[in-house]
Design an enzyme around this catalytic site. Sequence first.
Site, PDB file in Angstrom:
ATOM      1  N   THR A  33    -153.915 105.482 -41.809  1.00 20.60           N
ATOM      2  CA  THR A  33    -152.964 104.385 -41.965  1.00 20.60           C
ATOM      3  C   THR A  33    -153.610 103.094 -42.463  1.00 20.60           C
ATOM      4  O   THR A  33    -153.145 102.485 -43.430  1.00 20.60           O
ATOM      5  CB  THR A  33    -152.240 104.134 -40.635  1.00 20.60           C
ATOM      6  N   LYS A  65    -146.403  98.711 -36.780  1.00 18.27           N
ATOM      7  CA  LYS A  65    -147.823  98.712 -36.401  1.00 18.27           C
ATOM      8  C   LYS A  65    -148.485  97.436 -36.901  1.00 18.27           C
ATOM      9  O   LYS A  65    -148.184  96.972 -38.008  1.00 18.27           O
ATOM     10  CB  LYS A  65    -148.546  99.913 -37.023  1.00 18.27           C
ATOM     11  N   ASP A  66    -149.443  96.936 -36.143  1.00 17.71           N
ATOM     12  CA  ASP A  66    -150.124  95.713 -36.574  1.00 17.71           C
ATOM     13  C   ASP A  66    -150.799  95.897 -37.930  1.00 17.71           C
ATOM     14  O   ASP A  66    -150.694  95.058 -38.815  1.00 17.71           O
ATOM     15  CB  ASP A  66    -151.118  95.223 -35.511  1.00 17.71           C
ATOM     16  N   ARG A  67    -151.500  97.021 -38.113  1.00 21.40           N
ATOM     17  CA  ARG A  67    -152.229  97.235 -39.365  1.00 21.40           C
ATOM     18  C   ARG A  67    -151.288  97.392 -40.554  1.00 21.40           C
ATOM     19  O   ARG A  67    -151.627  97.034 -41.678  1.00 21.40           O
ATOM     20  CB  ARG A  67    -153.156  98.441 -39.251  1.00 21.40           C
TER      21      ARG A  67
END
Length: 549
Positions: A83, A165-167
């Site tokens: 990811t 998601k943070d990423r």
Amino acid sequence: MLHTRRRLLGLALALALCACATAPSPAPAPQRPKLLVLVAIDGLPMRQVTGYRDQLGTDGFARFLDHGRWFSDANYGHGHTVTAAGHSVMLSGAYPQRSGIISNEWRDPLTNEPVYNTGDTAYTYLDNPTAPLAGTSPRNLKVETLGDVLRKRSPESKVIGISGKDRGAILPAGHKGTAYMYMGETGQFSSSTYYMAALPQWVKDFNAAKPADAFFKKTWAPLLPEAAYARSVPDGQPWQIASGNGNRLPAVIGDQLDAPGPRFYGNLLASPFGDELTLAFARAAVKNEKLGQRGAQDILSVSLSSHDYINHAFGPESRLSHDHLLQLDRHLQAFFQFLDREVGAGNYVLALTADHGFTDTPEWAATQGRDAGRFTSGPSLAIVNAGLAAKFGVDRLAWNFSASGLLLNEKLATERGLKFIDVEAAARDELLKLPGVAAVFAREQLLGSDTTTPYLEAMRKSYDPSRAAQLQIVLKPNWIFSYRPGGSTHGSPHRYDTHVPLLFWGPAYVGQGEMKERVEIADLAPTLAALAGLPAPAQAQGHDLKLKP
């Protein structure tokens, strides 16, 4: 005679003037798009889009396939397809070898300490708890993104990244954008102190309405009749993870819970409602930030995380994954039609891709006659260390598996008077004895120029020597690195993990039709840059696909 010449000259001049007056003027070049919209579907292999094309709605994925420009052979060029790495490539055009985002997490080669791709302890989440290693800033991203290029030229432009998601939010937003990510503990969307001191009022209002709670006890039911799912694997297989929301449809989200809480908020992402909630927040961002509506060019990146969670739990071959894609398609249709109304259909460009594909669940693949299996890190590490101890008389020369590689304790080897190149070679030999291992590349190969050895070039593009383990591992097709007994994953250089959608829509800007040549997702950032009238990000390794009609 002179009179005749003058008359002929006058007639010629008149004809010329008449021709100039009546000749059609060239069509004006279209304006630059006011808004660039990137939609990233986490964990979506291209084979699912084309495989279920006949069941799609009229204006979700079909907007691209029927009315846009799309590439049927788009791939990631790097080998460790996860990811964070994928999201770092999308709007930078730079492979992990340049961006430094080699994985979701890795271990520091000097200390063996864990590192998270967007972790930065200097910053914390706003109005939400911040766990150790939480993603709070783009500090580890070594390259600029398209949004960084835009905001250097036009500081009034806005660049916003949104994700479950943070990423998925932080990496496409780059260093100069703003990231908002879903908080699995509270069901809210938040940002970090890297970006701002306090959340904007519109974000506070969105969270105060508790939109996640609206999905409590909501049922995820199949969208189509049972016969429509004959091409996918039925629910309830023993290799499908039954925790979370169970492994059968219909599924009640929050079943057996008394009230919304961290468990419910976390499980929400592994359902179609996670994407629905993320897109609701994206709508709020477009409205309240006036994206594409202020006389400045803006960028919006929306990464939808639910498909990845579903494929991890049940496998991309499952009916649950099949149905989720169809549910997602309908959510996308509603979002695109919102953009048409809010921004104007001729004012923005859409691009859709994924951060990686997905491997079929090994147990399912085995039933189809394929050589498939799970490579488990704990037992494998013990075997390698036992072999190294027998050869060198030193315990724990292999520290850990890190991202796609095996991290060796170079300091310990030196202290014990060993030549590290010998330890590296011996560890490589031990790895190659393990079931499922196809290739192992040492540092010297990864820093070399050989482009003919299978998998080497792809793994080289994933290799940053300051962050990566010394030995990089490629598993055989249909084998996966596994940390639990069920479900599936991704992360290889094999086509099922690299082949993803690359779809564009914007009638005035990108043309129409399928393009069959092989392209890479590293081409996305330079292509969008050209459409926006911007230079490509400085470290981009892709090229402009020249989509203009």
